[in-house]
Motif scaffolding. Structure first.
Motif, PDB file in Angstrom:
ATOM      1  N   ALA A   1       0.909  -1.172  -0.065  1.00 45.95           N
ATOM      2  CA  ALA A   1      -0.008  -0.113  -0.045  1.00 45.95           C
ATOM      3  C   ALA A   1       1.056   1.396  -0.056  1.00 45.95           C
ATOM      4  CB  ALA A   1      -0.949   0.151   1.082  1.00 45.95           C
ATOM      5  N   ALA A   2       0.200   2.364  -0.531  1.00 45.82           N
ATOM      6  CA  ALA A   2       1.045   3.613  -0.491  1.00 45.82           C
ATOM      7  C   ALA A   2      -0.044   4.678  -0.126  1.00 45.82           C
ATOM      8  CB  ALA A   2       1.627   3.859  -1.916  1.00 45.82           C
ATOM      9  N   ILE A   3       0.431   5.476   0.786  1.00 50.89           N
ATOM     10  CA  ILE A   3      -0.410   6.635   1.301  1.00 50.89           C
ATOM     11  C   ILE A   3       0.386   7.939   1.123  1.00 50.89           C
ATOM     12  CG2 ILE A   3      -1.637   7.595   3.333  1.00 50.89           C
ATOM     13  CD1 ILE A   3      -1.879   4.674   4.556  1.00 50.89           C
ATOM     14  N   PHE A   4      -0.287   8.783   0.187  1.00 55.51           N
ATOM     15  CA  PHE A   4       0.679  10.019  -0.215  1.00 55.51           C
ATOM     16  C   PHE A   4      -0.307  11.289  -0.125  1.00 55.51           C
ATOM     17  CE2 PHE A   4      -0.485   7.636  -3.685  1.00 55.51           C
ATOM     18  CZ  PHE A   4      -1.093   8.742  -4.776  1.00 55.51           C
ATOM     19  N   ARG A   5       0.319  12.389  -0.158  1.00 52.69           N
ATOM     20  CA  ARG A   5      -0.273  13.718   0.016  1.00 52.69           C
ATOM     21  C   ARG A   5       0.403  14.488  -0.792  1.00 52.69           C
ATOM     22  NH1 ARG A   5      -2.608  17.366   4.921  1.00 52.69           N
ATOM     23  NH2 ARG A   5      -3.677  15.538   5.344  1.00 52.69           N
ATOM     24  N   ASP A   6      -0.123  15.491  -1.816  1.00 49.87           N
ATOM     25  CA  ASP A   6       0.152  16.706  -2.538  1.00 49.87           C
ATOM     26  C   ASP A   6       0.607  17.911  -1.609  1.00 49.87           C
ATOM     27  OD1 ASP A   6       0.820  18.450  -4.210  1.00 49.87           O
ATOM     28  OD2 ASP A   6      -1.168  18.394  -5.490  1.00 49.87           O
ATOM     29  N   ILE A   7       1.950  18.018  -1.689  1.00 49.49           N
ATOM     30  CA  ILE A   7       2.584  19.106  -0.802  1.00 49.49           C
ATOM     31  C   ILE A   7       3.129  20.285  -1.647  1.00 49.49           C
ATOM     32  CG2 ILE A   7       2.855  17.364   1.144  1.00 49.49           C
ATOM     33  CD1 ILE A   7       5.849  17.622   0.283  1.00 49.49           C
ATOM     34  N   THR A   8       2.645  20.269  -2.829  1.00 46.70           N
ATOM     35  CA  THR A   8       3.513  21.155  -3.830  1.00 46.70           C
ATOM     36  C   THR A   8       3.324  22.584  -3.076  1.00 46.70           C
ATOM     37  OG1 THR A   8       2.617  19.884  -5.517  1.00 46.70           O
ATOM     38  CG2 THR A   8       3.213  21.995  -6.118  1.00 46.70           C
ATOM     39  N   SER A   9       2.160  22.856  -2.614  1.00 52.75           N
ATOM     40  CA  SER A   9       1.866  24.532  -2.110  1.00 52.75           C
ATOM     41  C   SER A   9       2.602  24.416  -0.657  1.00 52.75           C
ATOM     42  CB  SER A   9       0.439  24.556  -1.865  1.00 52.75           C
ATOM     43  OG  SER A   9      -0.082  23.712  -1.017  1.00 52.75           O
ATOM     44  N   VAL A  10       2.729  23.407  -0.078  1.00 51.75           N
ATOM     45  CA  VAL A  10       3.625  23.571   1.189  1.00 51.75           C
ATOM     46  C   VAL A  10       4.943  23.620   0.981  1.00 51.75           C
ATOM     47  CG1 VAL A  10       4.071  22.325   3.402  1.00 51.75           C
ATOM     48  CG2 VAL A  10       1.722  22.266   2.483  1.00 51.75           C
ATOM     49  N   GLN A  11       5.443  22.790   0.003  1.00 52.10           N
ATOM     50  CA  GLN A  11       6.863  23.055  -0.339  1.00 52.10           C
ATOM     51  C   GLN A  11       7.318  24.512  -0.999  1.00 52.10           C
ATOM     52  OE1 GLN A  11       9.080  20.761  -0.115  1.00 52.10           O
ATOM     53  NE2 GLN A  11      10.686  21.435  -1.279  1.00 52.10           N
ATOM     54  N   LYS A  12       6.318  25.142  -1.520  1.00 46.68           N
ATOM     55  CA  LYS A  12       6.575  26.282  -2.129  1.00 46.68           C
ATOM     56  C   LYS A  12       6.445  27.456  -1.097  1.00 46.68           C
ATOM     57  CE  LYS A  12       4.907  25.828  -6.935  1.00 46.68           C
ATOM     58  NZ  LYS A  12       3.876  26.308  -7.734  1.00 46.68           N
ATOM     59  N   LEU A  13       5.462  27.356  -0.145  1.00 50.30           N
ATOM     60  CA  LEU A  13       5.762  28.160   1.103  1.00 50.30           C
ATOM     61  C   LEU A  13       6.799  28.093   1.844  1.00 50.30           C
ATOM     62  CD1 LEU A  13       4.060  30.094   2.659  1.00 50.30           C
ATOM     63  CD2 LEU A  13       3.049  28.186   3.769  1.00 50.30           C
ATOM     64  N   ALA A  14       7.383  26.889   1.917  1.00 49.89           N
ATOM     65  CA  ALA A  14       8.613  26.617   2.731  1.00 49.89           C
ATOM     66  C   ALA A  14       9.587  27.185   2.210  1.00 49.89           C
ATOM     67  CB  ALA A  14       8.835  25.058   2.989  1.00 49.89           C
ATOM     68  N   GLU A  15       9.794  27.044   0.636  1.00 49.88           N
ATOM     69  CA  GLU A  15      10.957  27.598  -0.113  1.00 49.88           C
ATOM     70  C   GLU A  15      10.815  29.182  -0.045  1.00 49.88           C
ATOM     71  OE1 GLU A  15      10.322  26.425  -3.821  1.00 49.88           O
ATOM     72  OE2 GLU A  15      11.091  24.521  -3.727  1.00 49.88           O
ATOM     73  N   GLU A  16       9.476  29.615   0.162  1.00 53.52           N
ATOM     74  CA  GLU A  16       9.282  31.246   0.464  1.00 53.52           C
ATOM     75  C   GLU A  16       9.717  31.628   1.660  1.00 53.52           C
ATOM     76  OE1 GLU A  16       5.422  32.303  -0.435  1.00 53.52           O
ATOM     77  OE2 GLU A  16       5.511  31.678  -2.505  1.00 53.52           O
ATOM     78  N   VAL A  17       9.513  30.921   2.714  1.00 55.91           N
ATOM     79  CA  VAL A  17       9.965  31.189   4.036  1.00 55.91           C
ATOM     80  C   VAL A  17      11.234  31.120   4.003  1.00 55.91           C
ATOM     81  CG1 VAL A  17       9.967  30.351   6.444  1.00 55.91           C
ATOM     82  CG2 VAL A  17       7.669  30.343   5.102  1.00 55.91           C
TER      83      VAL A  17
END
Length: 550
Positions: free
Chosen positions: A99-115
């Motif tokens: 099984a694989a459980i995953f989540r889209d973190i594209t926006s979170v990653q961008k926010l982290a980069e901005e921070v």
């Protein structure tokens, strides 16, 4: 609804994406979030091999190894996911799926980069701010200090610990409101405030600007420029310039206001006399500008490139006069070689000085203490007194008078040249602007009328005093002198001096008049004047310097 169906229904609706594969590596479950993130329809994915359906999958590897892979970051084209993969085992601990459980973190990653970028930018800005030599302080909307740079501590002597989190009530100026708090109240820039720091008395120039974010006031940034060293250097430079230029004349005929016919005639006579080598006598009341006229004559003559030496006999007794004229290592007459010697208050020359001066003018040289002093300069004498009257009572040498007054120019009092007042006032205003650091560019008609209708017993000197007081009565934002700013000229005393102003100013002015009159009575003898005033000679010299009489 069966329990299995309920579980599948819940898995289908949760936010996390879920994929299940069987032992054949076939996708047996794909929930809605997984379908959306992978942009893959369930119909095309179910019961297909996972390696044929999903690129860069590792579920088949987990199926084979039985080793879970937790919280892995993975790129799916333009998307970024965080995924955990783990094997599914039966009761015999055999791997029957994955099984694989995953989540889209594209926006979170961008926010982290901005921070991260913001942090880097903040560090960069902090480094830049700390590198400047000007002290910088940042306050919030209430005027509380939130940040200062390294130079702030160096300039003010206050550490960040002393001021951060506190109201900016003591970090900037002595005896006036904090510029941060004023900026917080007015929401306007506070620029070019020259003051002294409360902590160390340094002279500083302060600029505070408001900070707005989306139209909302968020605080202020103050820049404190330490000008104490500059001010010291300027004072030293001015002192040096005074020393270097003490033998120079700075005024020309262009500096003299000439609107009235009487002054046009004075300037005409003066220019005519300037081109001769005869000695001159300038006669006029105190404060009419006799030395300015003498300097203009010098600068108009062929002697303009040579020294202009000035001596006011009001400040020296006869012994000192002889020493300065004839007996010093380099006498004033010798210093004025090929130039001009200006002698003010010439009526105060002692009797022996008058005799020596006559011999000098008559022969072109004089011997004193076995030293021959040649006259290679033109002498311009000036006096407010009527020398003919002094001659008649034996107070002035008749033969000297006729030698020094070959050409006599009467300099009129201000009351006789009122046509000059408007232009003269504006000329004085330009000088006073620099003194008061203001931009006052005009005088209203009603104010001019008041000035013209006054008799000016103190002449130009009194006019300068009145305009000086007018500027002190003006707000920083005002640019035109009106009648409201002028002192009440009807309260002037007989000798033309103001009787209003601060107590210290009035006392200083009164003290100055008493000392001048006493020196006149004692014919410039400071020892006698000091004795008459009940002062030591040393104390008298101190007062002369303090009151600008030396």
């Amino acid at each position: 609804m069966k329990t299995e169906d309920l579980i599948l229904r819940i898995l289908d609706d949760i936010q996390e994406a879920v994929i299940l594969i069987n032992s054949e590596e076939q996708i047996i479950f794909l929930n809605n979030s997984a379908s959306k993130i992978l942009n893959l329809s369930k119909e095309k994915a179910l019961y297909k091999k996972v390696t044929d359906t999903i690129s860069d999958t590792r579920l088949h590897i987990v199926l084979k190894t039985g080793i879970p892979e937790l919280d892995r970051i993975q790129n799916l084209g333009k998307k970024i996911i965080v995924t955990s993969r783990f094997p599914i085992k039966n009761e015999n601990d055999e791997v029957i799926g994955a099984a694989a459980i995953f989540r889209d973190i594209t926006s979170v990653q961008k926010l982290a980069e901005e921070v991260t970028n913001l942090r880097d930018l903040e560090s960069l800005l902090r480094a830049i701010i700390d590198s400047t030599y000007d002290a910088i302080s940042v306050a919030d909307e209430e005027g509380r200090i939130v940040m200062v740079n390294k130079a702030y501590t160096k300039v003010t002597g206050l550490s960040p610990k002393d001021v951060i989190g506190k109201l900016a009530t003591y970090d900037i100026a002595e005896g006036q409101e904090s510029m941060h708090i004023r900026c917080s109240r007015e929401k306007q820039p506070i620029l070019n405030v020259k003051t002294k720091l409360a902590t160390n008395k340094k002279e500083v120039l302060i600029n505070v600007n408001p900070v707005f974010v989306k139209g909302e006031f968020k605080g202020s940034v103050g820049v404190i420029h330490d000008i104490s060293e500059i001010e010291r250097l300027i004072r030293e430079l001015e002192a040096t310039k005074r020393l270097l230029k003490k033998d120079e004349a700075k005024y020309t005929f262009e500096d003299i206001t000439v609107e009235s016919e009487i002054m046009k005639n004075v300037v005409f006579q003066s220019k005519k006399a300037a081109n001769t080598n005869v000695n001159l006598l300038l006669n006029g009341e105190p404060g009419v500008g006799k030395e300015i006229l003498a300097q203009a004559i010098h600068n108009y003559s062929s002697k303009r490139d040579n020294p202009f030496i000035s001596m006011n006999l009001l400040l020296y007794d006869e012994k000192k006069q002889i020493e300065m004229f004839f007996d010093s290592e380099e006498s004033l007459i010798e210093r004025a070689d090929s130039g001009t010697l200006f002698i003010d208050n010439a009526h105060l020359m002692g009797a022996d000085v008058q005799n020596l001066m006559y011999e000098l003018l008559n022969e072109g040289y004089v011997y004193y203490n076995k030293k021959k002093i040649n006259l290679n300069a033109r002498i311009i004498f000036a006096t407010p007194e009527n020398l003919k009257e002094l001659m008649s009572i034996g107070k002035f040498s008749r033969k000297l008078y006729y030698k020094m007054a070959v050409v006599t120019i009467e300099v009129p009092p201000l009351r006789e040249r009122k046509e000059d007042l408007p232009s003269m006032s504006k000329q004085i205003l330009h000088i006073l602007n620099q003194k008061h650091e203001k931009v006052v560019y005009d005088i209203s008609e009603d104010a001019i009328n008041i000035l013209v209708n006054y008799d000016w017993p103190g002449n130009i000197r009194e006019l300068e005093n009145v305009l000086d007081r007018a500027l002190m009565n003006m707000a920083q934002s005002e640019t035109i002198i009106t009648s409201m700013h002028l002192p009440d000229l009807s309260k002037e005393n007989d000798d033309g001096n103001q009787i209003n102003g601060t107590l210290k100013e009035m006392l200083d002015e009164h003290e100055k008049r008493i000392i001048i009159e006493t020196l006149k009575i004692c014919q410039g003898n400071k020892t006698a004047a000091a004795k008459k005033l009940g002062l030591t000679v040393r104390n008298l010299y101190y007062k002369l310097e303090k009151l600008g009489l030396k």
